[in-house]
Write a protein that holds these residues in place. Sequence first.
Motif, PDB file in Angstrom:
ATOM      1  N   VAL A 146       0.841  -1.199   0.000  1.00 35.83           N
ATOM      2  CA  VAL A 146       0.000   0.000   0.000  1.00 35.83           C
ATOM      3  C   VAL A 146       0.875   1.248   0.000  1.00 35.83           C
ATOM      4  O   VAL A 146       0.569   2.240  -0.685  1.00 35.83           O
ATOM      5  N   GLU A 147       1.958   1.218   0.741  1.00 34.79           N
ATOM      6  CA  GLU A 147       2.902   2.332   0.732  1.00 34.79           C
ATOM      7  C   GLU A 147       3.457   2.557  -0.674  1.00 34.79           C
ATOM      8  O   GLU A 147       3.537   3.703  -1.151  1.00 34.79           O
ATOM      9  N   ILE A 148       3.840   1.486  -1.343  1.00 31.43           N
ATOM     10  CA  ILE A 148       4.360   1.589  -2.708  1.00 31.43           C
ATOM     11  C   ILE A 148       3.321   2.223  -3.628  1.00 31.43           C
ATOM     12  O   ILE A 148       3.628   3.114  -4.433  1.00 31.43           O
ATOM     13  N   PHE A 149       2.072   1.774  -3.508  1.00 30.04           N
ATOM     14  CA  PHE A 149       0.994   2.286  -4.369  1.00 30.04           C
ATOM     15  C   PHE A 149       0.762   3.774  -4.121  1.00 30.04           C
ATOM     16  O   PHE A 149       0.737   4.585  -5.060  1.00 30.04           O
ATOM     17  N   LEU A 150       0.580   4.157  -2.860  1.00 26.76           N
ATOM     18  CA  LEU A 150       0.297   5.551  -2.535  1.00 26.76           C
ATOM     19  C   LEU A 150       1.467   6.461  -2.904  1.00 26.76           C
ATOM     20  O   LEU A 150       1.273   7.543  -3.478  1.00 26.76           O
ATOM     21  N   ALA A 151       2.673   6.041  -2.571  1.00 24.80           N
ATOM     22  CA  ALA A 151       3.853   6.854  -2.880  1.00 24.80           C
ATOM     23  C   ALA A 151       4.018   7.018  -4.384  1.00 24.80           C
ATOM     24  O   ALA A 151       4.382   8.100  -4.867  1.00 24.80           O
ATOM     25  N   GLY A 152       3.749   5.947  -5.116  1.00 29.65           N
ATOM     26  CA  GLY A 152       3.884   6.007  -6.562  1.00 29.65           C
ATOM     27  C   GLY A 152       2.913   6.994  -7.184  1.00 29.65           C
ATOM     28  O   GLY A 152       3.286   7.787  -8.065  1.00 29.65           O
ATOM     29  N   LEU A 153       1.660   6.982  -6.730  1.00 26.63           N
ATOM     30  CA  LEU A 153       0.680   7.905  -7.288  1.00 26.63           C
ATOM     31  C   LEU A 153       0.987   9.352  -6.894  1.00 26.63           C
ATOM     32  O   LEU A 153       0.856  10.277  -7.720  1.00 26.63           O
TER      33      LEU A 153
END
Length: 247
Positions: A146-153
Motif C-alpha cells: 500500500v505504501e508503494i501504491f500511494l507513494a507512486g501515485l
Amino acid sequence: MSGHNDAIEDADAAIVEGKAPPSRGRPLDRERILSAAIDYIDDSGLAGLTMRRLGERLGVEAMALYRYVQGKDELLDGVVEALVDAMDVDSDVIDAPQDGWQDFVQRLAHGVRRVALAHPKAFPLIASRPPEAPWLRPPLRSLRWVEIFLAGLEAEGFSDEAAVASYRAFSSFLLGHLLLEVATLGADVGPLDVVDEAPEPEGLASYPHVQRLRPALSIDTSSVEFEEALEELLNRMALMRHETTHD
C-alpha cells in the motif's frame, strides 16, 4: 558436526514411518512448510488442508510443524504472505513509476493477476485473511505494498485524496474481477473463511504515506464506491450501445 545433526533430527522429530526424512537434502523450515501448503491447496483445494495432511506431504507428524507455525490460522496467514511476496520477484512489477502512473498501475494489476492465475485455489485467502491493518484492503493488503501504491501515485501528482480514492477503486476492481476469474478455475470463493479483524499495527513510521493517510484509509465509503462503480458500468454500457447501434 554432531550439534548440526542433532538440530536437524530435533527439527524433524516424529518422522512418519516409511517416509524419507525431509531433512535429507533440505531441513524442515517455515518456507518449506508454506511452499508445501500452497502446493497442497493448488492440488486439492483449501477445504481439505489440515496440519496432519500437510505433515504427511512433508513426511513428518503434524506436531513437527508447530515449531514453525503455531496452528492453521498462522499457516494460512503465512500462505497469504508468500503469495503477495511473489510479486517481489516478478520482473514486470515495479516499486515506483518509471513511465507514468498508468504504466505503474497496470504493471501492478497484472502482477496480482499472475499470482491469482498461478494459484487460483489459494487466491481467495487474500480476500478472507486479515490484512496487516483493519483499514487495509485486499489484494494490496500489506503495509509495504500500500505504501508503494500511494507513494507512486503521489510522485505522479496525485493529491492525498485522489491517491486514497484510487487505492479503493483499484482494490475493488481488481479483487472483484479476480475472484470471479479464479472461481472459473476451480477456486472455492464462498463462503470465505473470514476471521476476526486484524489489530492495529505498530511501527507505521516505516510507511510514511500510509501513516499520514491512515485516517482517510479508515473511512468506510462502500456505498459511495458501489454507486460510482455502477455509474461507470452504466456509462460503459451506454458507450457500447452507441457503438453497436451506429456501426
